[in-house]
Design an enzyme around this catalytic site. Structure first.
Site, PDB file in Angstrom:
ATOM      1  N   ASP A 131       6.731  -2.337  10.798  1.00 28.82           N
ATOM      2  CA  ASP A 131       5.480  -2.376  10.047  1.00 28.82           C
ATOM      3  C   ASP A 131       5.798  -2.913   8.650  1.00 28.82           C
ATOM      4  O   ASP A 131       6.955  -3.199   8.323  1.00 28.82           O
ATOM      5  CB  ASP A 131       4.812  -0.997  10.026  1.00 28.82           C
TER       6      ASP A 131
ATOM      7  N   SER B  88       2.323   1.380   3.456  1.00 29.36           N
ATOM      8  CA  SER B  88       2.890   1.263   4.796  1.00 29.36           C
ATOM      9  C   SER B  88       2.075   0.319   5.664  1.00 29.36           C
ATOM     10  O   SER B  88       1.939  -0.856   5.360  1.00 29.36           O
ATOM     11  CB  SER B  88       3.005   2.658   5.422  1.00 29.36           C
TER      12      SER B  88
ATOM     13  N   ASP C 114       9.299   1.180   7.825  1.00 27.61           N
ATOM     14  CA  ASP C 114       9.707   2.542   8.169  1.00 27.61           C
ATOM     15  C   ASP C 114       9.321   2.897   9.606  1.00 27.61           C
ATOM     16  O   ASP C 114       9.672   3.969  10.092  1.00 27.61           O
ATOM     17  CB  ASP C 114       9.168   3.568   7.174  1.00 27.61           C
TER      18      ASP C 114
END
Length: 713
Positions: free
Chosen positions: A460, A307, A464
């Site tokens: 990002d 992430s 998400d």
């Protein structure tokens, strides 16, 4: 080795060296083998820094929990690498088989094997006749079904959008597998095909399904081959056949270093365990994988991503289907999967883990279905015409998918931050690829100033999360990033209106993490909706009964729970664009929407105070001190009551969280970070006006810092 206490340092060094050698012997990756071999040689020559490095790498394992795995890339059990990922994949495969009532791999293998079946597609779908599966037969790989007729979202049968990889002719593939890295240790993988022969053969099967381009030249040379019938034939009876009704596992990956490699390894191991493994067609946002879990009716899904975390990190995120409905795992599934992983690790050699090249590739139809569903979240109203806005993908995978959604929904294209638009796992323009971090959005603000933009939207790296910024003359540089709570309350307001547009919505609810703004509960009450405060993380938020919208203050939003049961920065961006465009249609701006919210529901303000520690035990000491000696005030405001979530409060699962309610209605929540060595204090106030709320939150933040200092922070 240098001398020392025979029961101390020398024994510890010898132990870690033994672990390192055992790891080296099973590592299939040339890069991490070279890295580890150099460390071993340095440690054996007496280099104390090398010994210390090895101890850090092997003194523990990266823990598998509800967030899956995440850590720095490198060799060792305390790093993300192909050995650790193989162990995780094998452990998850064992869990999926167990939940499906199937015996462990290796049990009754002889009866499960399909003797004489050398075709991957036939092994996966021996009796498949459904047009929803594109089968490439070994005899004529180019004669795959060409039925790619799009279907409406929601109408697809569970196995609509997958195709088996094409298989070139590589007769000596299995014999050559051990030499692919120039190191015999790599040969233990055992199921590979020769890259050159396969590539030549693939050209003879024009039109066949193929390995995605991102995987055709991955970052590890061992993965460059295309599957072949000969390689599959060489697998032997220890690899169970893949039955038509085998549990499905879907695997996705982003643009980080080795994400493609970890995804391919996982697909081979899931298929080797007799599961129906479906690999996403290319690097894609995390929400697309979460969507695919439900789209395919999968038993589980894996997303290889770290992430918004540091560039050298990667991770392994797990979703479950069935009763979990595509949400991330929660207890006790995390512990049960971790136990299976540990058993694989204790066996000590991943080369014994069965692999198969009989996995399938999802077609673009699954991506098309996600795009259609997400565009429907907020089709562009007339006010969208002429909207000038800036977008950055933060060097991640969001742009390609979002751009197609914008076109489908009818929004004008943004001014792109070109330097950050394409996937780049090195994240060259940011120190930390997180829109919340100072400086991460500087290039976007520069583009916005040049374009005279009305707003900035950022995802990002795995798309998400969503960040939004607005022009603000009082802010440095003339632009201000909205807080996660500000965005969440606006989107919650939108959700409340939509849910009750046709009358009361019995059972429908808004939900947020308990550390997010209490303003969402006020919105829910206004619209007659249920409200749920959950533990942090979308693994909990997504499970709120009747959820129509959920958010957490860390830039995570769930606006379309009928399709994705996780935070989704892409659909949240579309919803935000819809709000902005509707406001433009009546001459209002996004800043005006914030003011209108305050006027209707009250002025809420939030802040966060945190400390980063070198020794995580310091966090435990502070939490223990707060529990032993409750603070009587935070700053000049008295503490009215304290909820200790370790004891269970409001039907929430027990958690290491303290919630302080102050006499003026303010709230302070104290909890350790789940992903970083930080102790966080979440602060929330409600004021008579935006200025009043700002003054209250500033005073509360000062009091929180003083509280931390008093209790050992």
């Amino acid at each position: 080795m240098n001398g020392g206490d025979p029961n101390g340092g020398t024994d510890a060094a010898a132990d870690v060296l033994a672990k390192a050698h055992a790891w080296l012997a099973q590592d299939p990756d040339g890069e991490t083998r070279a890295e580890l071999r150099a460390l071993i040689e340095a440690a054996e020559s007496g280099n104390p820094t090398a010994v210390e490095d090895l101890q850090d790498r092997f003194s523990t394992r990266l823990a598998f929990g509800t967030a899956g795995l995440r850590g720095a890339l490198g060799a060792g059990s305390n790093r993300m690498n192909r050995v650790l990922v193989a162990q995780a994949a094998a452990g998850l495969a064992a869990y999926v088989r167990e939940q499906a009532g199937l015996p462990p791999v290796g049990v009754e293998a002889a009866s499960g094997a399909r003797e004489g079946d050398t075709d991957a597609a036939a092994a996966a779908h021996d009796s498949a006749t459904n047009d929803d599966v594109v089968v490439a037969s070994a005899g004529s790989a180019g004669e795959a079904s060409s039925d790619d007729t799009p279907v409406e979202p929601g109408d697809e049968p569970a196995n609509r959008d997958a195709e088996t990889p094409a298989h070139g002719d590589a007769g000596a593939a299995h014999e050559e597998a051990g030499d692919r890295s120039g190191d015999a240790e790599a040969g233990k993988r055992g199921n590979g095909a020769d890259a050159g022969e396969t590539a030549d053969a693939a050209e003879d099967h024009d039109g066949a399904a193929s390995v995605p381009e991102a995987l055709a030249e991955p970052s590890a040379p061992e993965l460059t081959e295309t599957p072949s019938p000969d390689a599959l034939e060489a697998e032997g009876p220890e690899v169970p056949g893949i039955l038509d009704d085998a549990p499905i596992v879907v695997i996705g990956y982003d643009g980080r270093r080795n994400s493609d490699v970890f995804a391919r390894d996982s697909a081979e191991i899931f298929a080797g365990a007799g599961l129906r493994a479906i690999l996403m067609p290319r690097l894609l946002p995390t929400p697309v994988l979460a969507f695919a879990v439900r789209h395919f009716g999968a038993a589980a899904g894996v997303m290889v991503t770290a992430s918004h975390n540091p560039p050298d990190d990667n991770g392994y995120k797990v979703y479950l289907g069935g009763a979990d409905d595509g949400s991330q795992i929660v207890s006790p599934a995390d512990a049960e999967i971790a136990a299976h992983i540990e058993r694989v690790a204790e066996a000590g050699d991943i080369s014994t883990v069965p692999r198969s090249l009989g996995f399938e590739l999802a077609t673009e139809n699954v991506v098309d279905a996600y795009i259609a569903a997400t565009a429907a979240v907020a089709p562009a109203p007339p006010g969208a015409e002429g909207l000038t806005w800036v977008y950055t993908a933060m060097h991640g995978v969001g742009w390609e998918t979002l751009s197609r959604i914008l076109e489908t929904a009818g929004y004008p294209a943004p001014v792109p931050v070109a330097a950050q638009l394409e996937p780049d796992g090195a994240f060259p323009t940011v120190a930390f690829p997180n829109p919340e971090e100072p400086g991460a959005m500087d290039l976007a603000f520069e583009a916005a100033r040049e374009a005279g933009a009305e707003l900035v939207i950022a995802n990002d790296p795995d798309a998400d999360r969503l960040a939004v910024a607005v022009p603000d003359e009082s802010a440095e540089g003339g632009w201000r990033r909205l807080t996660g709570n500000e965005i969440g309350l606006l989107l919650g307001w939108r959700a409340g209106r939509l849910a009750t547009a046709d009358g009361p919505a019995e059972g429908a609810s808004l939900a947020c993490s308990l550390v997010s703004s209490p303003g969402l509960e006020v919105v829910a009450e206004h619209y007659g909706l249920d409200f749920h405060a959950t533990l942090t993380g979308f693994k909990w938020i997504s499970r709120a009964p009747g959820i129509v919208f959920g958010f957490e203050e860390a830039l995570g939003y769930l606006v379309n729970p009928t399709t994705v049961r996780d935070k989704d920065g892409v659909s949240a961006a579309v919803a935000m664009l819809g709000m902005v465009a509707e406001a433009r249609g009546r001459g209002a701006t996004l800043a005006d929407l914030l003011t209108e919210f305050d006027e209707q529901f009250g002025a809420f303000a939030s802040d966060q105070v945190s400390i980063r520690v070198a020794d995580v035990s310091q966090i435990a000491r502070i939490m223990a001190a707060l529990r032993e000696r409750h603070p009587s005030a935070v700053g000049e405001v008295a503490v009215d009551r304290i909820d200790d979530l370790l004891d269970g409060v409001d039907d929430l699962p027990p958690g290491d969280v303290l919630r302080l309610w102050l006499a003026d209605g303010s709230r302070v929540i104290v909890r350790p970070s789940g992903t970083e060595p930080k102790l966080k204090l979440y602060l929330d106030v409600r004021g008579e006006s935006r200025d009043d709320a700002a003054a209250r939150i500033a005073a509360l933040a000062d009091g929180a810092r003083a509280l931390l200092a008093e209790y050992g922070g």
